[in-house]
Design an enzyme around this catalytic site. Structure first.
Site, PDB file in Angstrom:
ATOM      1  N   HIS A  54      -2.855   6.280  14.552  1.00  0.00           N
ATOM      2  CA  HIS A  54      -2.771   4.901  15.032  1.00  0.00           C
ATOM      3  C   HIS A  54      -1.446   4.264  14.586  1.00  0.00           C
ATOM      4  CE1 HIS A  54      -4.341   5.267  11.055  1.00  0.00           C
ATOM      5  NE2 HIS A  54      -4.426   3.976  10.816  1.00  0.00           N
ATOM      6  N   ARG A  55      -1.050   4.561  13.336  1.00  0.00           N
ATOM      7  CA  ARG A  55       0.178   3.957  12.785  1.00  0.00           C
ATOM      8  C   ARG A  55       1.410   4.519  13.477  1.00  0.00           C
ATOM      9  NH1 ARG A  55      -1.481   4.391   8.233  1.00  0.00           N
ATOM     10  NH2 ARG A  55      -2.220   2.245   8.204  1.00  0.00           N
ATOM     11  N   ASP A  86      -9.450   8.070   5.123  1.00  0.00           N
ATOM     12  CA  ASP A  86      -9.144   9.373   5.746  1.00  0.00           C
ATOM     13  C   ASP A  86     -10.197  10.457   5.458  1.00  0.00           C
ATOM     14  OD1 ASP A  86      -6.788   8.974   7.303  1.00  0.00           O
ATOM     15  OD2 ASP A  86      -5.605   8.845   5.465  1.00  0.00           O
ATOM     16  N   GLY A 142      -7.174   5.929   1.672  1.00  0.00           N
ATOM     17  CA  GLY A 142      -8.232   5.070   2.204  1.00  0.00           C
ATOM     18  C   GLY A 142      -9.426   5.830   2.777  1.00  0.00           C
ATOM     19  N   ASP A 202      -1.010  -4.332   9.847  1.00  0.00           N
ATOM     20  CA  ASP A 202      -2.386  -4.613   9.460  1.00  0.00           C
ATOM     21  C   ASP A 202      -3.252  -3.612  10.206  1.00  0.00           C
ATOM     22  OD1 ASP A 202      -3.976  -6.453   7.748  1.00  0.00           O
ATOM     23  OD2 ASP A 202      -5.118  -6.651   9.604  1.00  0.00           O
ATOM     24  N   SER A 203      -4.101  -2.955   9.467  1.00  0.00           N
ATOM     25  CA  SER A 203      -4.830  -1.847  10.062  1.00  0.00           C
ATOM     26  C   SER A 203      -6.234  -1.785   9.476  1.00  0.00           C
ATOM     27  CB  SER A 203      -4.073  -0.541   9.815  1.00  0.00           C
ATOM     28  OG  SER A 203      -3.642  -0.458   8.474  1.00  0.00           O
ATOM     29  N   LYS A 215       0.592   3.672   3.006  1.00  0.00           N
ATOM     30  CA  LYS A 215       1.252   3.221   4.239  1.00  0.00           C
ATOM     31  C   LYS A 215       2.756   3.411   4.152  1.00  0.00           C
ATOM     32  CE  LYS A 215      -1.604  -0.773   5.606  1.00  0.00           C
ATOM     33  NZ  LYS A 215      -1.519  -2.225   5.794  1.00  0.00           N
ATOM     34  N   ASN A 253       0.861  -1.182   0.000  1.00  0.00           N
ATOM     35  CA  ASN A 253       0.000   0.000   0.000  1.00  0.00           C
ATOM     36  C   ASN A 253       0.906   1.243   0.000  1.00  0.00           C
ATOM     37  OD1 ASN A 253      -1.401   2.252   1.080  1.00  0.00           O
ATOM     38  ND2 ASN A 253      -2.966   0.930   1.958  1.00  0.00           N
ATOM     39  N   GLU A 305      -2.510 -15.142   2.021  1.00  0.00           N
ATOM     40  CA  GLU A 305      -3.899 -14.781   2.270  1.00  0.00           C
ATOM     41  C   GLU A 305      -4.027 -14.229   3.693  1.00  0.00           C
ATOM     42  OE1 GLU A 305      -8.309 -16.772   2.270  1.00  0.00           O
ATOM     43  OE2 GLU A 305      -6.602 -18.032   1.708  1.00  0.00           O
TER      44      GLU A 305
HETATM   45  P1  ITT Z   1      -0.927  -4.286   2.756  1.00  0.00           P
HETATM   46  O1  ITT Z   1      -1.710  -5.481   3.249  1.00  0.00           O
HETATM   47  O2  ITT Z   1      -0.101  -4.566   1.555  1.00  0.00           O
HETATM   48  O3  ITT Z   1      -0.149  -3.612   3.863  1.00  0.00           O
HETATM   49  P2  ITT Z   1      -3.558  -3.099   2.542  1.00  0.00           P
HETATM   50  O4  ITT Z   1      -4.063  -1.752   2.120  1.00  0.00           O
HETATM   51  O5  ITT Z   1      -4.248  -4.312   1.942  1.00  0.00           O
HETATM   52  O6  ITT Z   1      -1.983  -3.167   2.260  1.00  0.00           O
HETATM   53  P3  ITT Z   1      -4.563  -3.790   5.182  1.00  0.00           P
HETATM   54  O7  ITT Z   1      -4.963  -5.171   4.826  1.00  0.00           O
HETATM   55  O8  ITT Z   1      -3.868  -3.548   6.501  1.00  0.00           O
HETATM   56  O9  ITT Z   1      -3.580  -3.158   4.105  1.00  0.00           O
HETATM   57  O10 ITT Z   1      -5.835  -2.857   5.098  1.00  0.00           O
HETATM   58  C1  ITT Z   1      -5.805  -1.629   5.689  1.00  0.00           C
HETATM   59  C2  ITT Z   1      -6.944  -0.790   5.133  1.00  0.00           C
HETATM   60  O11 ITT Z   1      -7.493  -0.020   6.214  1.00  0.00           O
HETATM   61  C3  ITT Z   1      -6.389   0.220   4.138  1.00  0.00           C
HETATM   62  O12 ITT Z   1      -6.388  -0.302   2.828  1.00  0.00           O
HETATM   63  C4  ITT Z   1      -7.352   1.369   4.348  1.00  0.00           C
HETATM   64  O13 ITT Z   1      -8.550   1.115   3.665  1.00  0.00           O
HETATM   65  C5  ITT Z   1      -7.670   1.314   5.839  1.00  0.00           C
HETATM   66  N1  ITT Z   1      -6.722   2.154   6.594  1.00  0.00           N
HETATM   67  C6  ITT Z   1      -5.726   1.725   7.422  1.00  0.00           C
HETATM   68  N2  ITT Z   1      -5.016   2.762   7.894  1.00  0.00           N
HETATM   69  C7  ITT Z   1      -5.557   3.852   7.349  1.00  0.00           C
HETATM   70  C8  ITT Z   1      -5.252   5.222   7.413  1.00  0.00           C
HETATM   71  O14 ITT Z   1      -4.212   5.671   8.112  1.00  0.00           O
HETATM   72  N3  ITT Z   1      -6.007   6.078   6.713  1.00  0.00           N
HETATM   73  C9  ITT Z   1      -7.043   5.650   5.993  1.00  0.00           C
HETATM   74  N4  ITT Z   1      -7.403   4.373   5.831  1.00  0.00           N
HETATM   75  C10 ITT Z   1      -6.663   3.479   6.517  1.00  0.00           C
END
Ligand code: ITT
Length: 209
Positions: free
Chosen positions: A187-188, A162, A160, A76-77, A12, A9, A40
């Site tokens: 949070h991050r 935000d 995302g 993971d967030s 991130k 992402n 997965e």
């Molecule tokens: P990776 O698994 O490759 O790290 P991903 O986007 O699929 O990328 P996640 O499975 O952790 O990552 O999903 C996190 C989702 O949560 C992310 O795609 C956003 O939709 C949301 N999210 C997490 N942190 C966020 C933030 O700081 N701001 C906005 N949306 C956020």
């Protein structure tokens, strides 16, 4: 110590590089190393999924013999809405399909929440970071940021969800706060700073023994 961050992402990786870079860590993404993640994310919690992602990349690097001086981390967030029993939560990236644009996802959430009064619009961003140390041991750190679901899409920064995550104390969504400010409260950043402290403490203990 070099950190390989197991995320695909770009939002991130930008935030993580800004936060850890300020504290003198060298951050490399799996994209920089030409590694693709395909595990997965079938864990039930943020921390389980963070470990699945980090361990997949650790195992790939170890099979190339290159884990001695690196820590592999994954985040993971997600966005957890009280009124929706914590959804989309661990499914945040997959909500309505991984490839659906956030303009569409965010509009759908606002539609679901359109009649929900202010006092029931509570929500939080949650982040779990897993670090796999050179010896294969996993360590975890978490952070969360509480706010509310906004009434309209606002702001262009961040990524995302935000533009629909509203922080009443600042009168802004996290997409309006600016990246530097978001990184000082998010949070991050909380999870990353806890992880840095854990790693610093562990390496001091190792130096002493
Ligand atoms: P990776 O698994 O490759 O790290 P991903 O986007 O699929 O990328 P996640 O499975 O952790 O990552 O999903 C996190 C989702 O949560 C992310 O795609 C956003 O939709 C949301 N999210 C997490 N942190 C966020 C933030 O700081 N701001 C906005 N949306 C956020």
């Amino acid at each position: 110590m070099k950190i390989v961050f197991a995320t695909q992402n770009p939002g991130k990786i930008r935030e993580i590089s800004e936060i850890l870079g300020k504290d003198g860590f060298e951050v490399v993404s799996i994209g920089d190393l030409d590694i693709r993640a395909c595990a997965e994310e079938n864990g039930e919690t943020f921390s389980e999924n963070a470990e699945i992602k980090a361990r997949e990349i650790y195992d790939k690097l170890r099979s190339q013999g290159s884990v001695d001086d690196i820590i592999v981390m994954a985040d993971d967030s997600g966005f957890c809405i009280d009124e929706l029993s914590g959804a989309p939560g661990v499914h945040s990236a997959r909500f309505m399909g991984h490839d659906t644009s956030y303009d569409i996802k965010n509009a759908a959430i606002l539609e679901k929440m359109k009649d929900v009064p202010e006092e029931r619009r509570g929500a939080e961003f949650v982040c779990s970071i897993c670090a796999i140390l050179p010896d294969g041991k996993a360590v975890f750190a978490e952070g969360s940021l509480r706010g509310r679901v906004a009434h309209e899409i606002r702001g262009k920064e961040g990524f995302g969800y935000d533009p629909i995550f509203y922080l009443p104390q600042y009168g802004k969504t996290t997409a309006e706060l600016g990246n530097d400010f978001k990184n000082s409260v998010s949070h991050r950043s909380q999870a990353l700073h806890k992880m840095e402290e854990l790693i610093r403490n562990m390496s001091q203990e190792m130096d002493r023994s």
